[in-house]
Structure formats: C-alpha cells, structure tokens
Write a protein that holds these residues in place. Structure first.
Motif, PDB file in Angstrom:
ATOM      1  N   CYS A  12       0.872  -1.167   0.000  1.00  0.00           N
ATOM      2  CA  CYS A  12       0.000   0.000   0.000  1.00  0.00           C
ATOM      3  C   CYS A  12       0.914   1.223   0.000  1.00  0.00           C
ATOM      4  O   CYS A  12       1.815   1.324   0.825  1.00  0.00           O
ATOM      5  N   ARG A  45     -20.371   1.107  -6.932  1.00  0.00           N
ATOM      6  CA  ARG A  45     -20.679   1.007  -5.502  1.00  0.00           C
ATOM      7  C   ARG A  45     -22.182   0.837  -5.343  1.00  0.00           C
ATOM      8  O   ARG A  45     -22.953   1.527  -5.974  1.00  0.00           O
ATOM      9  N   ASN A  50     -19.770   3.852   2.239  1.00  0.00           N
ATOM     10  CA  ASN A  50     -18.341   4.141   2.233  1.00  0.00           C
ATOM     11  C   ASN A  50     -18.090   5.340   1.319  1.00  0.00           C
ATOM     12  O   ASN A  50     -18.417   5.292   0.142  1.00  0.00           O
ATOM     13  N   GLN A  51     -17.511   6.404   1.842  1.00  0.00           N
ATOM     14  CA  GLN A  51     -17.244   7.609   1.059  1.00  0.00           C
ATOM     15  C   GLN A  51     -15.856   7.600   0.397  1.00  0.00           C
ATOM     16  O   GLN A  51     -15.487   8.559  -0.260  1.00  0.00           O
ATOM     17  N   THR A  52     -15.102   6.540   0.600  1.00  0.00           N
ATOM     18  CA  THR A  52     -13.803   6.410  -0.051  1.00  0.00           C
ATOM     19  C   THR A  52     -14.026   6.305  -1.554  1.00  0.00           C
ATOM     20  O   THR A  52     -14.921   5.588  -1.999  1.00  0.00           O
ATOM     21  N   TYR A  82      -6.683   4.435  -5.957  1.00  0.00           N
ATOM     22  CA  TYR A  82      -7.719   5.323  -5.436  1.00  0.00           C
ATOM     23  C   TYR A  82      -7.250   6.750  -5.686  1.00  0.00           C
ATOM     24  O   TYR A  82      -6.251   7.178  -5.092  1.00  0.00           O
ATOM     25  N   LEU A  84      -7.343  10.451  -5.015  1.00  0.00           N
ATOM     26  CA  LEU A  84      -7.801  11.397  -4.006  1.00  0.00           C
ATOM     27  C   LEU A  84      -7.577  12.798  -4.570  1.00  0.00           C
ATOM     28  O   LEU A  84      -6.523  13.408  -4.379  1.00  0.00           O
ATOM     29  N   LEU A 126     -11.739  -1.203   1.889  1.00  0.00           N
ATOM     30  CA  LEU A 126     -10.840  -0.142   2.307  1.00  0.00           C
ATOM     31  C   LEU A 126     -11.637   1.135   2.563  1.00  0.00           C
ATOM     32  O   LEU A 126     -12.465   1.534   1.751  1.00  0.00           O
ATOM     33  N   ARG A 127     -11.413   1.737   3.711  1.00  0.00           N
ATOM     34  CA  ARG A 127     -12.063   3.000   4.088  1.00  0.00           C
ATOM     35  C   ARG A 127     -10.998   3.991   4.509  1.00  0.00           C
ATOM     36  O   ARG A 127     -10.134   3.672   5.321  1.00  0.00           O
ATOM     37  N   ILE A 128     -11.111   5.187   3.979  1.00  0.00           N
ATOM     38  CA  ILE A 128     -10.243   6.263   4.437  1.00  0.00           C
ATOM     39  C   ILE A 128     -11.034   7.024   5.491  1.00  0.00           C
ATOM     40  O   ILE A 128     -12.060   7.625   5.193  1.00  0.00           O
ATOM     41  N   GLU A 129     -10.584   6.960   6.707  1.00  0.00           N
ATOM     42  CA  GLU A 129     -11.277   7.600   7.829  1.00  0.00           C
ATOM     43  C   GLU A 129     -10.778   9.020   8.072  1.00  0.00           C
ATOM     44  O   GLU A 129     -11.509   9.857   8.572  1.00  0.00           O
ATOM     45  N   TYR A 131      -8.729  11.930   6.028  1.00  0.00           N
ATOM     46  CA  TYR A 131      -8.051  12.437   4.829  1.00  0.00           C
ATOM     47  C   TYR A 131      -6.884  13.359   5.181  1.00  0.00           C
ATOM     48  O   TYR A 131      -6.055  13.667   4.336  1.00  0.00           O
TER      49      TYR A 131
END
Length: 135
Positions: A12, A45, A50-52, A82, A84, A126-129, A131
């Motif tokens: 990762c 989705r 999940n907002q990732t 991903y 961003l 996978l979740r990005i909690e 940013y």
C-alpha cells in the motif's frame, strides 16, 4: 505448492499520477524484463455508505528475475488506484502473485482465485477515515 522463497506480496503506497504509470513504476521497481496490462476496470458502488473513492483496478503480468536466477518468474499483478483529487495523491494497493517461478513452482488456478478474492475483499472494504493523513 509454493517454495519457501516464493512470497505473495501486498503493498500500500501513497503516490501521484495514473494507474498505468503505477503499473509501469512497479515493473521498473521489480526490474521486470517484460510487462503486460491485461485489464483495467472500475467497480460500481452499491449503497455501502463508504465515502472512499472507487478505485481503478488493473491486472497485468510481469516477468521478473528473482534471486539471481537466469529464468524470470511470472507474476500476476493486481493493482487498485484510489484517486484522491482534493489531496492530489493516489493511494495504491497492489498484490504480486507468483504464478510460475524459475524453480518450476506454479500457483494453481484455485490458489490464484483465493489470492484475487483476498485482494478484492481488501479493495472493496478499504475505508479512508482521516483524509488529513494525505495533507
């Protein structure tokens, strides 16, 4: 059956640029003597909450000489990128699966399916909690 020196790797990383760039960069880092992109896709989705961002998925092969062997190993590369946008970075998750090694060890279709399922589960959950990690 896998030999003791045959390892499935998961990585990762936080990078910039695009999916094929990351595949080419990984091939360069692996000192691949040959590389091929087999497929590129983007999942949809279904109301997971999940907002990732959804990743771009890439599957390819690389021929890589390992452990100073003359014959290269054949690797299947699974890559999720991903994007961003607001942070101007890409979060990259990759898995290298040795399919055939120079010592004759091979990965069965069932073992590859299990590795692909594991990769898919990691990518889908996978979740990005925070940013702020990417600032």
């Amino acid at each position: 059956m896998q030999a003791a020196h045959t390892i499935t790797e998961v990585l990762c990383a936080i990078l910039t640029f695009g999916d094929r760039f990351h595949f080419d960069s990984l091939a360069h880092d692996n000192d691949a003597v040959e590389k091929t992109v087999l497929e590129v896709s983007q999942p949809t989705r279904e109301g997971s909450g999940n907002q990732t961002p959804l990743p771009i998925l890439l599957r390819g092969t690389q021929l890589v000489r390992k452990f100073n062997h003359a014959q290269p190993d054949e690797l299947q590369i699974l890559l999720a990128v991903y994007r961003l946008q607001e942070q101007n970075v890409d979060l990259v998750v990759s898995m290298n699966v040795p399919m055939k090694t120079s010592d004759g060890t091979t990965t069965t279709p069932g073992d590859f399916a299990a590795a692909r399922d594991t990769f898919s589960a990691a990518v889908e959950t996978l979740r990005i909690e925070d940013y702020g990690l990417f600032a």
